[in-house]
Design a protein around this motif. Structure first.
Motif, PDB file in Angstrom:
ATOM      1  N   ARG A 314       0.829  -1.204   0.000  1.00  0.00           N
ATOM      2  CA  ARG A 314       0.000   0.000   0.000  1.00  0.00           C
ATOM      3  C   ARG A 314       0.870   1.264   0.000  1.00  0.00           C
ATOM      4  O   ARG A 314       0.636   2.195  -0.773  1.00  0.00           O
ATOM      5  N   GLU A 315       1.853   1.289   0.868  1.00  0.00           N
ATOM      6  CA  GLU A 315       2.704   2.474   0.967  1.00  0.00           C
ATOM      7  C   GLU A 315       3.398   2.760  -0.359  1.00  0.00           C
ATOM      8  O   GLU A 315       3.449   3.913  -0.808  1.00  0.00           O
ATOM      9  N   ILE A 316       3.914   1.724  -1.010  1.00  0.00           N
ATOM     10  CA  ILE A 316       4.673   1.944  -2.241  1.00  0.00           C
ATOM     11  C   ILE A 316       3.758   2.370  -3.388  1.00  0.00           C
ATOM     12  O   ILE A 316       4.106   3.223  -4.213  1.00  0.00           O
ATOM     13  N   MET A 317       2.529   1.801  -3.456  1.00  0.00           N
ATOM     14  CA  MET A 317       1.611   2.178  -4.528  1.00  0.00           C
ATOM     15  C   MET A 317       1.111   3.608  -4.352  1.00  0.00           C
ATOM     16  O   MET A 317       0.928   4.335  -5.338  1.00  0.00           O
ATOM     17  N   GLU A 318       0.908   4.019  -3.116  1.00  0.00           N
ATOM     18  CA  GLU A 318       0.499   5.406  -2.889  1.00  0.00           C
ATOM     19  C   GLU A 318       1.627   6.374  -3.215  1.00  0.00           C
ATOM     20  O   GLU A 318       1.375   7.495  -3.683  1.00  0.00           O
ATOM     21  N   LEU A 319       2.869   5.959  -3.019  1.00  0.00           N
ATOM     22  CA  LEU A 319       4.006   6.783  -3.439  1.00  0.00           C
ATOM     23  C   LEU A 319       4.050   6.892  -4.966  1.00  0.00           C
ATOM     24  O   LEU A 319       4.361   7.958  -5.512  1.00  0.00           O
ATOM     25  N   GLU A 320       3.744   5.795  -5.659  1.00  0.00           N
ATOM     26  CA  GLU A 320       3.666   5.844  -7.123  1.00  0.00           C
ATOM     27  C   GLU A 320       2.597   6.836  -7.579  1.00  0.00           C
ATOM     28  O   GLU A 320       2.802   7.615  -8.514  1.00  0.00           O
ATOM     29  N   GLN A 321       1.436   6.781  -6.914  1.00  0.00           N
ATOM     30  CA  GLN A 321       0.349   7.695  -7.278  1.00  0.00           C
ATOM     31  C   GLN A 321       0.745   9.140  -7.021  1.00  0.00           C
ATOM     32  O   GLN A 321       0.452  10.029  -7.827  1.00  0.00           O
ATOM     33  N   ASN A 322       1.420   9.397  -5.911  1.00  0.00           N
ATOM     34  CA  ASN A 322       1.866  10.760  -5.613  1.00  0.00           C
ATOM     35  C   ASN A 322       2.837  11.266  -6.666  1.00  0.00           C
ATOM     36  O   ASN A 322       2.790  12.433  -7.065  1.00  0.00           O
ATOM     37  N   ALA A 323       3.728  10.384  -7.132  1.00  0.00           N
ATOM     38  CA  ALA A 323       4.677  10.785  -8.182  1.00  0.00           C
ATOM     39  C   ALA A 323       3.939  11.120  -9.469  1.00  0.00           C
ATOM     40  O   ALA A 323       4.274  12.097 -10.162  1.00  0.00           O
ATOM     41  N   TRP A 324       2.936  10.306  -9.810  1.00  0.00           N
ATOM     42  CA  TRP A 324       2.130  10.582 -11.009  1.00  0.00           C
ATOM     43  C   TRP A 324       1.494  11.963 -10.904  1.00  0.00           C
ATOM     44  O   TRP A 324       1.490  12.743 -11.858  1.00  0.00           O
ATOM     45  N   ARG A 325       0.972  12.276  -9.735  1.00  0.00           N
ATOM     46  CA  ARG A 325       0.295  13.555  -9.535  1.00  0.00           C
ATOM     47  C   ARG A 325       1.291  14.715  -9.648  1.00  0.00           C
ATOM     48  O   ARG A 325       1.008  15.732 -10.293  1.00  0.00           O
ATOM     49  N   GLU A 326       2.449  14.568  -9.027  1.00  0.00           N
ATOM     50  CA  GLU A 326       3.446  15.642  -9.046  1.00  0.00           C
ATOM     51  C   GLU A 326       4.039  15.854 -10.431  1.00  0.00           C
ATOM     52  O   GLU A 326       4.335  16.993 -10.820  1.00  0.00           O
ATOM     53  N   LEU A 327       4.199  14.764 -11.193  1.00  0.00           N
ATOM     54  CA  LEU A 327       4.800  14.868 -12.521  1.00  0.00           C
ATOM     55  C   LEU A 327       3.778  15.198 -13.608  1.00  0.00           C
ATOM     56  O   LEU A 327       4.153  15.493 -14.738  1.00  0.00           O
ATOM     57  N   GLY A 328       2.495  15.131 -13.267  1.00  0.00           N
ATOM     58  CA  GLY A 328       1.457  15.468 -14.231  1.00  0.00           C
ATOM     59  C   GLY A 328       1.168  14.384 -15.247  1.00  0.00           C
ATOM     60  O   GLY A 328       0.647  14.662 -16.324  1.00  0.00           O
ATOM     61  N   GLY A 329       1.498  13.155 -14.929  1.00  0.00           N
ATOM     62  CA  GLY A 329       1.219  12.058 -15.859  1.00  0.00           C
ATOM     63  C   GLY A 329       2.086  10.847 -15.573  1.00  0.00           C
ATOM     64  O   GLY A 329       2.865  10.816 -14.618  1.00  0.00           O
ATOM     65  N   ASP A 330       1.936   9.849 -16.420  1.00  0.00           N
ATOM     66  CA  ASP A 330       2.614   8.563 -16.239  1.00  0.00           C
ATOM     67  C   ASP A 330       4.008   8.608 -16.861  1.00  0.00           C
ATOM     68  O   ASP A 330       4.152   8.625 -18.081  1.00  0.00           O
ATOM     69  N   HIS A 331       5.031   8.616 -16.014  1.00  0.00           N
ATOM     70  CA  HIS A 331       6.417   8.635 -16.476  1.00  0.00           C
ATOM     71  C   HIS A 331       7.123   7.313 -16.175  1.00  0.00           C
ATOM     72  O   HIS A 331       8.352   7.248 -16.238  1.00  0.00           O
ATOM     73  N   ASN A 332       6.371   6.275 -15.848  1.00  0.00           N
ATOM     74  CA  ASN A 332       6.999   4.997 -15.517  1.00  0.00           C
ATOM     75  C   ASN A 332       7.775   4.440 -16.706  1.00  0.00           C
ATOM     76  O   ASN A 332       7.318   4.515 -17.845  1.00  0.00           O
ATOM     77  N   VAL A 333       8.923   3.872 -16.428  1.00  0.00           N
ATOM     78  CA  VAL A 333       9.751   3.224 -17.443  1.00  0.00           C
ATOM     79  C   VAL A 333       9.660   1.720 -17.184  1.00  0.00           C
ATOM     80  O   VAL A 333      10.320   1.193 -16.299  1.00  0.00           O
ATOM     81  N   GLU A 334       8.828   1.050 -17.937  1.00  0.00           N
ATOM     82  CA  GLU A 334       8.577  -0.369 -17.691  1.00  0.00           C
ATOM     83  C   GLU A 334       9.390  -1.240 -18.649  1.00  0.00           C
ATOM     84  O   GLU A 334       9.311  -1.077 -19.862  1.00  0.00           O
ATOM     85  N   VAL A 335      10.167  -2.161 -18.097  1.00  0.00           N
ATOM     86  CA  VAL A 335      11.017  -3.025 -18.913  1.00  0.00           C
ATOM     87  C   VAL A 335      10.609  -4.491 -18.830  1.00  0.00           C
ATOM     88  O   VAL A 335      11.067  -5.298 -19.654  1.00  0.00           O
ATOM     89  N   PHE A 336       9.777  -4.863 -17.861  1.00  0.00           N
ATOM     90  CA  PHE A 336       9.394  -6.265 -17.701  1.00  0.00           C
ATOM     91  C   PHE A 336       8.281  -6.576 -18.704  1.00  0.00           C
ATOM     92  O   PHE A 336       7.198  -5.998 -18.645  1.00  0.00           O
ATOM     93  N   PRO A 337       8.506  -7.495 -19.654  1.00  0.00           N
ATOM     94  CA  PRO A 337       7.510  -7.716 -20.732  1.00  0.00           C
ATOM     95  C   PRO A 337       6.121  -8.069 -20.239  1.00  0.00           C
ATOM     96  O   PRO A 337       5.131  -7.616 -20.824  1.00  0.00           O
ATOM     97  N   ILE A 338       6.004  -8.854 -19.181  1.00  0.00           N
ATOM     98  CA  ILE A 338       4.676  -9.264 -18.733  1.00  0.00           C
ATOM     99  C   ILE A 338       3.874  -8.067 -18.217  1.00  0.00           C
ATOM    100  O   ILE A 338       2.669  -7.975 -18.418  1.00  0.00           O
TER     101      ILE A 338
END
Length: 374
Positions: A314-338
């Motif tokens: 929960r803590e880590i996912m809420e940190l992800e959401q906060n980053a999305w909000r601060e950056l104004g969008g989805d900046h995740n760099v996903e490398v795992f194919p699945i």
């Protein structure tokens, strides 16, 4: 051209965190035990407030949680017979959503009513179909772990996580995040075994290698002690399968003989208008050991163990959401194919942001031909 291994499949036009969940499925909004006879409670499915009503006799029904008169929540009202009365002026609505009584008017001058939603109970949960009501009969309820299997014991959980529902799908699907749980799980490493995929599902399979000799008590009690050799990695013999069949998610653990020993069912329901908070409904079924009553003895330890694991998630996912909000969008760099394929699946099956895909019920909210002045 961007490198496909370092760029996210979600473009700025299709930011995954802006996609609404598809309403044309059955979603639990409450546990059956939380709604007593003769009572009503209010819940939300994204932008839509919904009142769940359990009359003194008969099954639960679901209405728009707004009185047609002054928009006051019907969930604050009084259940009377087969209807619910608004707490403000006593307007009464039956399970069809029609207004069946206004205490100070004649029966011939009743206004129209409120929207109604298809509603069912299963697995100790109250399910609502928020989308096109004409599709409800053709859409099945999801498999609910082993809740009806006496060979298993099932626990319920329903935490709220302040993030978009897609983060929860990604978190469970990607078992490479076990590093996060090193204090709870000890030193283990996920090993990806393979995948299956279809139009509306994707499944990943893992085994785990323990790289240290610390095995949690709850794991030892459920699966038995793994005899670790500190000089080399020892495989954990259980196979873990995680599957997203949109919009539901499951996790199954099979032992070395292929027998199911644990199953998790989860569904993630947006509970705010902006979709950035999610109510989780989960069922965790564990195979009862051969020793009588052993499962009852270890149940509290299992509860503590799973709670600690989820709190870290929960803590880590809420940190992800906060980053999305601060950056104004989805900046995740996903490398795992699945996970990249999972993101594509969620985007393809979700609804465009802000789209009202719920079909109007038979009852309209429009004013009657002879307007009622009150």
């Amino acid at each position: 051209m961007p490198d496909p291994m370092t760029s996210s499949p979600a473009s700025p036009k299709t930011d995954l965190r802006r996609a609404d969940i598809n309403p044309d499925f059955w979603y639990p909004l409450a546990w059956s035990k939380d709604l007593k006879r003769g009572k009503t409670i209010g819940r939300r499915f994204g932008r839509f407030p919904i009142a769940l009503v359990r009359p003194e006799e008969g099954s639960v029904f679901a209405l728009e949680d707004r009185c047609a008169h002054r928009q006051v929540p019907l969930s604050l009202g009084k259940v009377s017979g087969e209807a619910v009365q608004c707490c403000y002026h006593g307007w009464a609505y039956g399970r069809s959503g029609r207004c069946i009584d206004v205490p100070y008017l004649g029966k011939g001058k009743l206004p129209n009513g409120v929207k109604t939603y298809p509603c069912r109970e299963a697995g100790g949960m109250i399910f609502v179909f928020p989308g096109d009501a004409s599709k409800a009969e053709s859409v099945p309820l999801p498999p609910l772990a082993q809740v009806d299997n006496p060979a298993f014991k099932t626990r319920h959980f329903s935490p709220v996580v302040k993030c978009h529902y897609t983060f929860l799908h990604e978190n469970l699907m990607d078992m490479n995040h076990q590093f996060l749980h090193r204090r709870q799980m000890g030193q283990i490493k996920a090993r990806f075994l393979g995948q299956d995929a279809g139009e509306n599902f994707i499944e990943a399979r893992y085994s785990f290698a323990r790289t240290g000799n610390q095995q949690p008590l709850a794991e030892r009690l459920i699966f038995g002690k793994h005899h670790d050799d500190p000089t080399r990695e020892q495989p954990v013999e259980e196979i873990v399968s995680i599957r997203t069949t949109y919009p539901y998610q499951s996790l199954k653990i099979h032992d070395k003989d292929g027998d199911l020993i644990m199953e998790l069912f989860s569904v993630y329901v947006p509970n705010t208008a902006d979709g950035m908070s999610t109510q989780t409904f989960g069922l965790l079924s564990v195979l009862r050991p051969k020793t009588p009553f052993l499962i009852d003895l270890i149940w509290p330890a299992l509860g503590i163990f799973t709670h600690r694991i989820f709190e870290e998630d929960r803590e880590i996912m809420e940190l992800e959401q906060n980053a999305w909000r601060e950056l104004g969008g989805d900046h995740n760099v996903e490398v795992f194919p699945i996970v990249r394929k999972l993101r594509d699946l969620l985007a393809a099956n979700g609804a465009a942001p802000g789209t009202d895909t719920t079909a109007q019920a038979e009852v309209s909210r429009e004013q009657p031909a002879d307007p009622v002045v009150v």
